[in-house]
Design a protein around this motif. Structure first.
Motif, PDB file in Angstrom:
ATOM      1  N   PRO A  63       0.855  -1.260  -0.025  1.00  0.00           N
ATOM      2  CA  PRO A  63      -0.022  -0.210   0.119  1.00  0.00           C
ATOM      3  C   PRO A  63       0.837   1.104  -0.004  1.00  0.00           C
ATOM      4  O   PRO A  63       0.465   2.314  -0.424  1.00  0.00           O
ATOM      5  N   ARG A  69      -4.197   8.530 -10.183  1.00  0.00           N
ATOM      6  CA  ARG A  69      -5.692   8.882 -10.486  1.00  0.00           C
ATOM      7  C   ARG A  69      -5.914   9.566 -11.809  1.00  0.00           C
ATOM      8  O   ARG A  69      -5.130  10.365 -12.271  1.00  0.00           O
ATOM      9  N   GLN A 129     -12.007   7.616 -14.194  1.00  0.00           N
ATOM     10  CA  GLN A 129     -12.866   7.510 -13.072  1.00  0.00           C
ATOM     11  C   GLN A 129     -14.451   7.832 -13.472  1.00  0.00           C
ATOM     12  O   GLN A 129     -15.371   7.116 -13.372  1.00  0.00           O
ATOM     13  N   PHE A 133      -6.579  -5.204  -5.601  1.00  0.00           N
ATOM     14  CA  PHE A 133      -7.626  -4.101  -5.081  1.00  0.00           C
ATOM     15  C   PHE A 133      -6.866  -2.841  -4.470  1.00  0.00           C
ATOM     16  O   PHE A 133      -7.533  -1.840  -4.624  1.00  0.00           O
ATOM     17  N   GLU A 134      -5.731  -2.839  -4.075  1.00  0.00           N
ATOM     18  CA  GLU A 134      -4.968  -1.864  -3.753  1.00  0.00           C
ATOM     19  C   GLU A 134      -4.638  -0.821  -4.724  1.00  0.00           C
ATOM     20  O   GLU A 134      -4.789   0.522  -4.670  1.00  0.00           O
ATOM     21  N   ARG A 167      -7.754   0.901  -5.681  1.00  0.00           N
ATOM     22  CA  ARG A 167      -8.107   1.752  -4.379  1.00  0.00           C
ATOM     23  C   ARG A 167      -7.138   3.319  -4.747  1.00  0.00           C
ATOM     24  O   ARG A 167      -7.642   4.483  -4.560  1.00  0.00           O
ATOM     25  N   TRP A 168      -5.918   3.114  -5.338  1.00  0.00           N
ATOM     26  CA  TRP A 168      -5.141   4.258  -5.545  1.00  0.00           C
ATOM     27  C   TRP A 168      -5.697   5.033  -6.626  1.00  0.00           C
ATOM     28  O   TRP A 168      -5.798   6.179  -6.838  1.00  0.00           O
ATOM     29  N   GLY A 205      -8.816   5.511  -7.306  1.00  0.00           N
ATOM     30  CA  GLY A 205     -10.197   6.086  -6.926  1.00  0.00           C
ATOM     31  C   GLY A 205     -11.439   5.256  -7.034  1.00  0.00           C
ATOM     32  O   GLY A 205     -12.555   5.657  -7.565  1.00  0.00           O
ATOM     33  N   ALA A 256     -12.187   2.291  -5.163  1.00  0.00           N
ATOM     34  CA  ALA A 256     -12.415   1.185  -4.227  1.00  0.00           C
ATOM     35  C   ALA A 256     -14.048   1.254  -4.161  1.00  0.00           C
ATOM     36  O   ALA A 256     -14.759   2.162  -4.470  1.00  0.00           O
ATOM     37  N   ASN A 257     -14.519   0.220  -3.757  1.00  0.00           N
ATOM     38  CA  ASN A 257     -15.903   0.020  -3.507  1.00  0.00           C
ATOM     39  C   ASN A 257     -16.730   0.030  -4.570  1.00  0.00           C
ATOM     40  O   ASN A 257     -18.306   0.238  -4.736  1.00  0.00           O
ATOM     41  N   LYS A 258     -16.237  -0.053  -5.813  1.00  0.00           N
ATOM     42  CA  LYS A 258     -17.087   0.212  -7.238  1.00  0.00           C
ATOM     43  C   LYS A 258     -17.840  -1.091  -7.433  1.00  0.00           C
ATOM     44  O   LYS A 258     -17.207  -2.296  -6.876  1.00  0.00           O
TER      45      LYS A 258
END
Ligand SMILES: [Mg+2]
Length: 249
Positions: free
Chosen positions: A100, A108, A113, A140-141, A144-145, A147, A149-151
């Motif tokens: 991480p 990003r 996005q 996953f990391e 997350r970088w 933008g 995450a959780n999509k």
């Protein structure tokens, strides 16, 4: 005119497509950190060589009964003589604690996005079709970088859940089978001519993203090409039944 009327699923590569991560810059940093983290087990140079060789074994494997992870581990532990009981906790702590920190620069990309948000809002199935040579944690990391995450992705390919790697066409066939889709229902969007455009061999339409273009040895012509900045317009241009061609906004 390209017929997009049956389009259901958008497969996006990750590195150099949805995030501004240049693998040729990132990989040396990743290997250096991994080598240091496992330095008590073996010399960093020997470890990196073993990982590269085991990754090659994984990419070349075409046995549908072996997951990429199975192939990697079988080859790696045979090659190094390391004990899985000792090495696994160190790999786990590397991906949980060290990886991480490797983001380094800002990866990003706002257009990417936006494209994913549009695709999900328009009801497309979205697949993160990143080469499944990494554990889920590392993928996953990177999401997350970027933008992401959780999509609500339909599938994120990783070495745990796939049995083939890019550039094998079997990788794309496995995605189609997991989705229950035909090639005509999918687009593959990526920056690597060889690894991503090979999807065309199955009849999947392809979009080549050229910001971090990785040219291949073979000349393969994509269905469309553009840049990360073009991705929202591209997603908006896809017609769906019952959805106006101008998009949902
Ligand atoms: Mg890529």
């Amino acid at each position: 005119m390209i017929d997009n009327s049956k389009m259901k699923s958008l497969l996006f590569d990750l590195d150099g497509t949805l995030i501004e991560l240049d693998m040729s810059v990132f990989l040396p940093r990743y290997f250096k950190a991994l080598g240091e983290h496992l330095a008590d087990l073996m010399k960093p140079e020997a470890l990196i060589t073993a990982i590269l060789n085991s990754t090659e074994a994984m990419i070349n494997n075409l046995d549908p009964k072996m997951s990429n992870k199975d192939v990697f581990e079988q080859d790696f532990f045979k090659r190094t003589g390391l004990s899985p009981q000792i090495a696994f906790p160190l790999f786990d702590s590397f991906y949980e604690q060290v990886f991480p920190q490797l983001a380094g620069t800002e990866v990003r990309n706002l257009a990417a996005q936006r494209a994913i948000e549009l695709a999900l809002a328009r009801g497309f199935e979205v697949v993160i079709a990143t080469n499944p040579v990494f554990p889920q944690k590392a993928i996953f990391e990177r999401l997350r970088w970027g933008g992401f995450a959780n999509k609500k992705f339909n599938l994120i390919t990783s070495y745990e859940n796939m049995h083939f790697c890019k550039p094998k066409p079997q990788y794309y066939a496995e995605i189609l089978s997991k989705l229950g889709r035909t090639p005509a229902e999918c687009w593959m969007i990526g920056n690597d001519v060889e690894e991503d455009l090979v999807a065309a061999q199955l009849g999947i339409k392809t979009f080549l993203v050229q910001d971090y273009l990785i040219p291949g040895s073979k000349k393969i012509t994509p269905t469309k090409k553009g840049y990360m900045a073009d991705l929202p317009d591209f997603v908006n241009s896809l017609n769906r039944e019952g959805i106006p061609s101008g998009g949902v906004e």
